[in-house]
Design a protein around this motif. Structure first.
Motif, PDB file in Angstrom:
ATOM      1  N   ASP A 120       0.877  -1.452  -0.031  1.00 47.38           N
ATOM      2  CA  ASP A 120       0.086   0.139  -0.044  1.00 47.38           C
ATOM      3  C   ASP A 120       0.915   1.332  -0.095  1.00 47.38           C
ATOM      4  N   LYS A 121       2.037   1.326  -0.706  1.00 44.06           N
ATOM      5  CA  LYS A 121       2.680   2.388  -0.884  1.00 44.06           C
ATOM      6  C   LYS A 121       3.615   1.985  -2.109  1.00 44.06           C
ATOM      7  N   PRO A 122       4.211   3.243  -2.932  1.00 44.44           N
ATOM      8  CA  PRO A 122       4.838   3.068  -4.161  1.00 44.44           C
ATOM      9  C   PRO A 122       6.398   3.018  -3.648  1.00 44.44           C
ATOM     10  N   ARG A 140       7.107   8.406  -4.416  1.00 38.63           N
ATOM     11  CA  ARG A 140       6.038   8.668  -3.610  1.00 38.63           C
ATOM     12  C   ARG A 140       5.588  10.401  -3.808  1.00 38.63           C
ATOM     13  N   GLU A 199      -1.209   5.246  -5.338  1.00 38.76           N
ATOM     14  CA  GLU A 199       0.237   5.164  -4.935  1.00 38.76           C
ATOM     15  C   GLU A 199       0.524   4.008  -4.229  1.00 38.76           C
ATOM     16  N   ARG A 200       0.518   3.117  -5.046  1.00 35.85           N
ATOM     17  CA  ARG A 200       0.560   1.504  -4.517  1.00 35.85           C
ATOM     18  C   ARG A 200       1.633   0.681  -5.351  1.00 35.85           C
ATOM     19  N   GLN A 201       2.245  -0.397  -4.868  1.00 31.28           N
ATOM     20  CA  GLN A 201       3.144  -1.003  -5.988  1.00 31.28           C
ATOM     21  C   GLN A 201       2.609  -2.590  -5.816  1.00 31.28           C
ATOM     22  N   ARG A 205       0.827   8.021  -8.609  1.00 37.01           N
ATOM     23  CA  ARG A 205       0.848   6.652  -9.367  1.00 37.01           C
ATOM     24  C   ARG A 205       1.414   5.829  -8.807  1.00 37.01           C
ATOM     25  N   GLY A 206       0.925   4.526  -9.315  1.00 39.56           N
ATOM     26  CA  GLY A 206       1.861   3.276  -8.599  1.00 39.56           C
ATOM     27  C   GLY A 206       3.111   2.661  -9.514  1.00 39.56           C
ATOM     28  N   TRP A 207       3.336   1.643  -9.215  1.00 36.82           N
ATOM     29  CA  TRP A 207       4.247   0.766 -10.009  1.00 36.82           C
ATOM     30  C   TRP A 207       4.248  -0.736  -9.915  1.00 36.82           C
TER      31      TRP A 207
END
Length: 237
Positions: A45-47, A52, A109-111, A56-58
């Motif tokens: 639950d964080k990029p 950051r 903002e997640r990975q 957007r995420g990854w």
């Protein structure tokens, strides 16, 4: 005649078994003949730190072969302190392939990390890993959508990969190890469900190749990936 007795444009038997890892948000055991790869998708639950605050995420990937995935035992790369150059190359290829069909803005903002562990290797491990990872990623995103973590499904398209090569002067599809180890030319193609190219890797092994041969490999890859896309659709339907 190919060692496997297959036609030049024939894939090995391909299967996708979903939900094989109890704790992963998405998972798939993919089999391309005797090549078996376990693909798991894990949500954070964080990029990554460098991403950051950008909204957007990854999507990234890690790849490894179990010690007895091949005929002789291979030492675990963790024992040497870092992954080999080959492993890093494959990890980056898998990540690029999946990001090519993912709306990273919709991910937030997640990975999501795809872990691809080769249980058994008989050629084409990277192409199997990419194709199976799409199924695992699909199920992870479906899990997130079902829990209202994301509003829209971020996948724009499917992505799959297949190997091709020139063997005994003939272009052939989906090489197993016996064929791959003796091929004059070795190539890997990554394509979307709509038929667009994501990446092409082609190498002269025992002999150089010309434009016509490259185009013949591309034509075979299109046939193979169209079939893989159908199998992916059937697996997640």
């Amino acid at each position: 005649m190919r060692p496997s007795k297959r036609a030049a444009d024939e894939l090995r038997p391909v299967t996708f078994e979903r939900n094989v890892a109890r704790y992963a948000e998405g998972s798939c055991l993919v089999k391309f003949g005797a090549t078996h790869v376990l693909c798991t998708a894990s949500l954070e639950d964080k990029p990554p730190a460098w991403l950051r605050g950008q909204g957007r995420g990854w999507v990234s990937a890690e790849y490894a072969m179990l010690p007895r995935a091949t005929h002789t035992r291979t030492k675990r790369e963790v024992a040497s302190g870092k992954p080999s150059g080959r492993t890093q190359e494959i990890q980056r290829l898998i990540g690029r392939s999946l990001r090519a069909v993912t709306n990273l803005q919709a991910l937030g903002e997640r990975q999501i990390t795809l872990d691809c562990d080769v249980l058994q290797a008989d050629g084409g491990t990277r192409t199997a890993a990419i194709t199976g990872s799409w199924v695992a990623l699909h199920d992870c995103l479906k899990w997130m959508h079902g829990r209202s973590i994301i509003k829209d499904h971020p996948l724009r398209d499917q992505v799959a990969a297949v190997s091709c090569g020139i063997s005994n002067g003939t272009a052939v599809l989906d090489l197993d190890y016996e064929e791959d180890s003796a091929a004059e030319t070795d190539a890997n193609f990554v394509m979307t469900g709509k038929g667009s190219l994501v990446e092409v890797q082609a190498t002269a092994e025992a002999a150089v190749f010309d434009d016509d041969q490259l185009l013949s490999l591309l034509a075979l890859a299109k046939v193979g990936i169209a079939r893989l896309v159908e199998l992916q659709k059937a697996a997640v339907s």
